[in-house]
Design a protein around this motif. Structure first.
Motif, PDB file in Angstrom:
ATOM      1  N   LYS A  48       0.863  -1.179   0.000  1.00 15.94           N
ATOM      2  CA  LYS A  48       0.000   0.000   0.000  1.00 15.94           C
ATOM      3  C   LYS A  48       0.898   1.225   0.000  1.00 15.94           C
ATOM      4  CE  LYS A  48      -3.688   2.381   2.525  1.00 15.94           C
ATOM      5  NZ  LYS A  48      -4.590   2.353   3.716  1.00 15.94           N
ATOM      6  N   VAL A  49       0.573   2.199  -0.845  1.00 15.86           N
ATOM      7  CA  VAL A  49       1.316   3.454  -0.884  1.00 15.86           C
ATOM      8  C   VAL A  49       0.614   4.454   0.025  1.00 15.86           C
ATOM      9  CG1 VAL A  49       2.157   5.334  -2.321  1.00 15.86           C
ATOM     10  CG2 VAL A  49       2.098   3.014  -3.243  1.00 15.86           C
ATOM     11  N   GLU A  50       1.356   5.005   0.990  1.00 20.15           N
ATOM     12  CA  GLU A  50       0.778   5.946   1.937  1.00 20.15           C
ATOM     13  C   GLU A  50       0.397   7.249   1.236  1.00 20.15           C
ATOM     14  OE1 GLU A  50       3.343   6.679   5.221  1.00 20.15           O
ATOM     15  OE2 GLU A  50       3.407   4.577   5.870  1.00 20.15           O
ATOM     16  N   THR A  51      -0.601   7.907   1.785  1.00 21.55           N
ATOM     17  CA  THR A  51      -1.028   9.200   1.267  1.00 21.55           C
ATOM     18  C   THR A  51      -1.048  10.201   2.418  1.00 21.55           C
ATOM     19  OG1 THR A  51      -2.695  10.267  -0.156  1.00 21.55           O
ATOM     20  CG2 THR A  51      -3.513   8.837   1.615  1.00 21.55           C
ATOM     21  N   PRO A  52      -0.737  11.477   2.158  1.00 21.61           N
ATOM     22  CA  PRO A  52      -0.374  12.075   0.877  1.00 21.61           C
ATOM     23  C   PRO A  52       1.081  11.786   0.518  1.00 21.61           C
ATOM     24  CG  PRO A  52      -0.276  13.739   2.584  1.00 21.61           C
ATOM     25  CD  PRO A  52      -0.796  12.487   3.245  1.00 21.61           C
ATOM     26  N   THR A  66       4.662  -2.716   3.092  1.00 25.03           N
ATOM     27  CA  THR A  66       4.564  -4.093   2.613  1.00 25.03           C
ATOM     28  C   THR A  66       4.683  -5.050   3.794  1.00 25.03           C
ATOM     29  OG1 THR A  66       6.903  -4.689   2.312  1.00 25.03           O
ATOM     30  CG2 THR A  66       5.910  -3.278   0.616  1.00 25.03           C
ATOM     31  N   PRO A  67       4.298  -6.325   3.612  1.00 24.75           N
ATOM     32  CA  PRO A  67       4.491  -7.307   4.691  1.00 24.75           C
ATOM     33  C   PRO A  67       5.959  -7.556   4.999  1.00 24.75           C
ATOM     34  CG  PRO A  67       2.943  -8.114   3.026  1.00 24.75           C
ATOM     35  CD  PRO A  67       3.598  -6.905   2.458  1.00 24.75           C
ATOM     36  N   TYR A  68       6.839  -7.098   4.121  1.00 26.77           N
ATOM     37  CA  TYR A  68       8.274  -7.361   4.260  1.00 26.77           C
ATOM     38  C   TYR A  68       9.009  -6.174   4.866  1.00 26.77           C
ATOM     39  CZ  TYR A  68       6.160  -9.991   0.480  1.00 26.77           C
ATOM     40  OH  TYR A  68       5.286 -10.728  -0.275  1.00 26.77           O
ATOM     41  N   GLY A  69       8.276  -5.112   5.160  1.00 24.55           N
ATOM     42  CA  GLY A  69       8.881  -3.916   5.719  1.00 24.55           C
ATOM     43  C   GLY A  69       8.372  -2.673   5.018  1.00 24.55           C
ATOM     44  N   ASN A  70       8.733  -1.532   5.549  1.00 21.35           N
ATOM     45  CA  ASN A  70       8.341  -0.253   4.963  1.00 21.35           C
ATOM     46  C   ASN A  70       9.529   0.349   4.219  1.00 21.35           C
ATOM     47  OD1 ASN A  70       5.811  -0.540   6.185  1.00 21.35           O
ATOM     48  ND2 ASN A  70       6.495   0.499   8.047  1.00 21.35           N
ATOM     49  N   TYR A  71       9.258   0.880   3.032  1.00 23.08           N
ATOM     50  CA  TYR A  71      10.338   1.373   2.182  1.00 23.08           C
ATOM     51  C   TYR A  71      10.018   2.771   1.679  1.00 23.08           C
ATOM     52  CZ  TYR A  71      11.466  -3.606   2.073  1.00 23.08           C
ATOM     53  OH  TYR A  71      11.747  -4.902   2.443  1.00 23.08           O
ATOM     54  N   THR A  72      11.062   3.557   1.484  1.00 25.67           N
ATOM     55  CA  THR A  72      10.941   4.857   0.836  1.00 25.67           C
ATOM     56  C   THR A  72      11.416   4.711  -0.599  1.00 25.67           C
ATOM     57  OG1 THR A  72      11.345   6.044   2.913  1.00 25.67           O
ATOM     58  CG2 THR A  72      11.697   7.260   0.853  1.00 25.67           C
ATOM     59  N   VAL A  73      10.583   5.137  -1.523  1.00 29.59           N
ATOM     60  CA  VAL A  73      10.893   4.997  -2.947  1.00 29.59           C
ATOM     61  C   VAL A  73      10.888   6.382  -3.579  1.00 29.59           C
ATOM     62  CG1 VAL A  73      10.212   3.926  -5.131  1.00 29.59           C
ATOM     63  CG2 VAL A  73       9.795   2.716  -2.985  1.00 29.59           C
ATOM     64  N   PHE A  74      11.983   6.738  -4.233  1.00 32.83           N
ATOM     65  CA  PHE A  74      12.115   8.067  -4.832  1.00 32.83           C
ATOM     66  C   PHE A  74      11.742   8.038  -6.313  1.00 32.83           C
ATOM     67  CE2 PHE A  74      14.991   8.012  -1.214  1.00 32.83           C
ATOM     68  CZ  PHE A  74      14.680   9.203  -0.578  1.00 32.83           C
ATOM     69  N   PHE A 181      16.072  -4.738  -4.141  1.00 29.77           N
ATOM     70  CA  PHE A 181      14.901  -4.841  -3.265  1.00 29.77           C
ATOM     71  C   PHE A 181      15.127  -6.040  -2.335  1.00 29.77           C
ATOM     72  CE2 PHE A 181      10.056  -5.610  -2.998  1.00 29.77           C
ATOM     73  CZ  PHE A 181       9.955  -4.757  -1.911  1.00 29.77           C
ATOM     74  N   PRO A 182      15.414  -5.810  -1.057  1.00 29.89           N
ATOM     75  CA  PRO A 182      15.856  -6.886  -0.160  1.00 29.89           C
ATOM     76  C   PRO A 182      14.916  -8.087  -0.078  1.00 29.89           C
ATOM     77  CG  PRO A 182      16.164  -4.744   0.876  1.00 29.89           C
ATOM     78  CD  PRO A 182      15.375  -4.508  -0.374  1.00 29.89           C
ATOM     79  N   ALA A 183      13.612  -7.842   0.014  1.00 26.90           N
ATOM     80  CA  ALA A 183      12.668  -8.952   0.170  1.00 26.90           C
ATOM     81  C   ALA A 183      12.683  -9.870  -1.047  1.00 26.90           C
ATOM     82  CB  ALA A 183      11.260  -8.404   0.404  1.00 26.90           C
ATOM     83  N   LEU A 184      12.747  -9.273  -2.229  1.00 25.68           N
ATOM     84  CA  LEU A 184      12.784 -10.084  -3.452  1.00 25.68           C
ATOM     85  C   LEU A 184      14.107 -10.832  -3.564  1.00 25.68           C
ATOM     86  CD1 LEU A 184      11.621 -11.017  -6.152  1.00 25.68           C
ATOM     87  CD2 LEU A 184      12.476  -8.882  -7.163  1.00 25.68           C
ATOM     88  N   ALA A 185      15.210 -10.163  -3.226  1.00 28.07           N
ATOM     89  CA  ALA A 185      16.521 -10.809  -3.294  1.00 28.07           C
ATOM     90  C   ALA A 185      16.565 -12.032  -2.395  1.00 28.07           C
ATOM     91  CB  ALA A 185      17.610  -9.814  -2.899  1.00 28.07           C
TER      92      ALA A 185
END
Length: 409
Positions: A48-52, A66-74, A181-185
């Protein structure tokens, strides 16, 4: 006489005040509701992408839960990649919960392997074991251990077949085997272990992840022949291919070393960048450009430059032939054969912040010194009204939402 001087002073004051009112002050970076930006993609089965969503004046800063942790994406383009990877991760998660995977994993752990005269009951644990921050610092003392994509390919990894299994698995799921992406790796490593040691069968054709094609995603299947190259070659082999490609272009040896040793670029990133540059045969000053992008000090900046390089190559092939790379105070621009300077930047929203105003003025001075036939700015996102007015005064031609080439069209 004194009255005339006072009148003139008053007129000048009024003129300055009027000009100040006419020029818009620096604006704050925009803040936008996530659904307005992403529509239905704002939420999926495993995110889920947080808003705003805030902006730094160039890129949106997404908070991804995500279930795998929270990430900041630029940036929106990097978010496209992460959502694609999350879709692949969801399918891999389903596979890892199957009875077949459990049996294969158990078999892989129990199977001893003889290596270098030493029996290891669980050799994979030596490869994937976690290291503390202090341990990482000490590891960097050894040239053979500091590179997460070890150029020599770990001997034990190659011997046991996990490297090849991981690359093949990544190809089947259309993701980068060296994903940041750590969870995918982690999931790729686990399943490739069960596949290499425990005989887990993974059907390829059924595993392709649906999604929009485009340069941002650039999974192995999306990358065509280059993706197959990353799938089939070891890191060492890719390094040799990419280094030879840069040498052939005439890139300075010191610049090549700096670029090739930058760990923020994955081996797949480097392969895509070198191939894009090689497709621009005849374009001058590629050393200048590689030197600029070699300094990427984070994963998101490295991704930005990889995407930008592919975009420039596509522009050269499909829009207008390019003559040379130009550096405008550190900003990489390209000079077209007709003398026009072009800047291609995968940014989300260009706001007329104080930083943008200063940068635009400085770049404009550099453009004038090049005696170019004007400047054309292409961005993947939008330009605020204030930024449009400010850039128009500089005489720049702006193309916003210019995503055709980025989307593979």
């Amino acid at each position: 006489m004194q009255i005339r001087i006072l009148a003139a002073s008053a007129a000048i004051t009024v003129a300055i005040f009027t000009a100040a009112l006419a020029a818009p002050p620096p604006e704050a970076p925009p803040i936008t509701a996530a659904p307005a930006l992403l529509g239905s993609a704002v939420q999926g089965k495993n995110y889920k992408v947080e808003t705003p969503v805030a902006s730094d004046g160039l890129l949106y800063v997404f908070k991804l839960d995500t279930p795998y942790g929270n990430y900041t994406v630029f940036g929106e383009q990097l978010l496209k990649l992460r959502l694609h990877e999350l879709a692949a991760l969801e399918k891999l998660q389903e596979l890892s919960q199957s009875e077949e995977f459990t049996k294969s994993l158990a078999s892989s752990i129990q199977q001893p392997v003889e290596t270098v005269g030493k029996t290891l009951s669980n050799p994979f644990s030596l490869i994937t074991g976690t290291v503390s921050g202090v341990g990482e610092v000490f590891n960097k003392v050894s040239a053979g251990l500091h590179d997460p994509y070890d150029k020599r390919e770990k001997a034990i990894d190659g011997l046991l077949g996990t490297s090849a299994a991981l690359r093949q698995l990544a190809y089947q799921y259309d993701v980068d085997p060296y994903t940041t992406f750590p969870a995918l790796a982690a999931r790729l490593r686990d399943i490739s272990k069960a596949r290499a040691f425990g005989g887990l069968a993974v059907k390829g054709a059924e595993m392709a992840i649906p999604g929009a094609a485009g340069l941002a995603v650039s999974g192995l299947q999306s990358a065509g022949a280059l993706g197959a190259l990353v799938r089939d070659k070891t890191v060492s082999e890719l390094d040799q291919i990419n280094q030879a490609g840069l040498v052939k272009m005439g890139v300075d040896a010191r610049v090549i070393d700096t670029f090739m040793s930058n760990q923020n670029y994955t081996p797949a990133d480097k392969t895509l960048i070198v191939a894009a540059l090689a497709s621009m045969d005849g374009v001058d000053d590629r050393t200048l450009y590689v030197a600029k992008i070699s300094g990427a000090h984070s994963v998101d900046i490295a991704f930005f430059h990889r995407l930008q390089t592919q975009w420039i190559a596509a522009y050269h092939q499909k829009i207008a032939p390019l003559k040379a790379f130009v550096s405008a105070l550190g900003f990489p621009l390209v000079l077209r054969a007709d003398g026009k300077l072009v800047g291609l930047f995968p940014i989300d929203t260009l706001a007329w912040t104080e930083e943008t105003q200063k940068a635009a003025a400085a770049i404009n001075d550099r453009v004038k010194s090049e005696r170019s036939n004007g400047l054309e700015l292409r961005i993947s996102g939008t330009v605020t009204d204030d930024a449009k007015k400010g850039l128009a005064k500089l005489g720049w031609k702006i193309h916003e939402k210019d995503t055709g080439l980025l989307d593979g069209r």
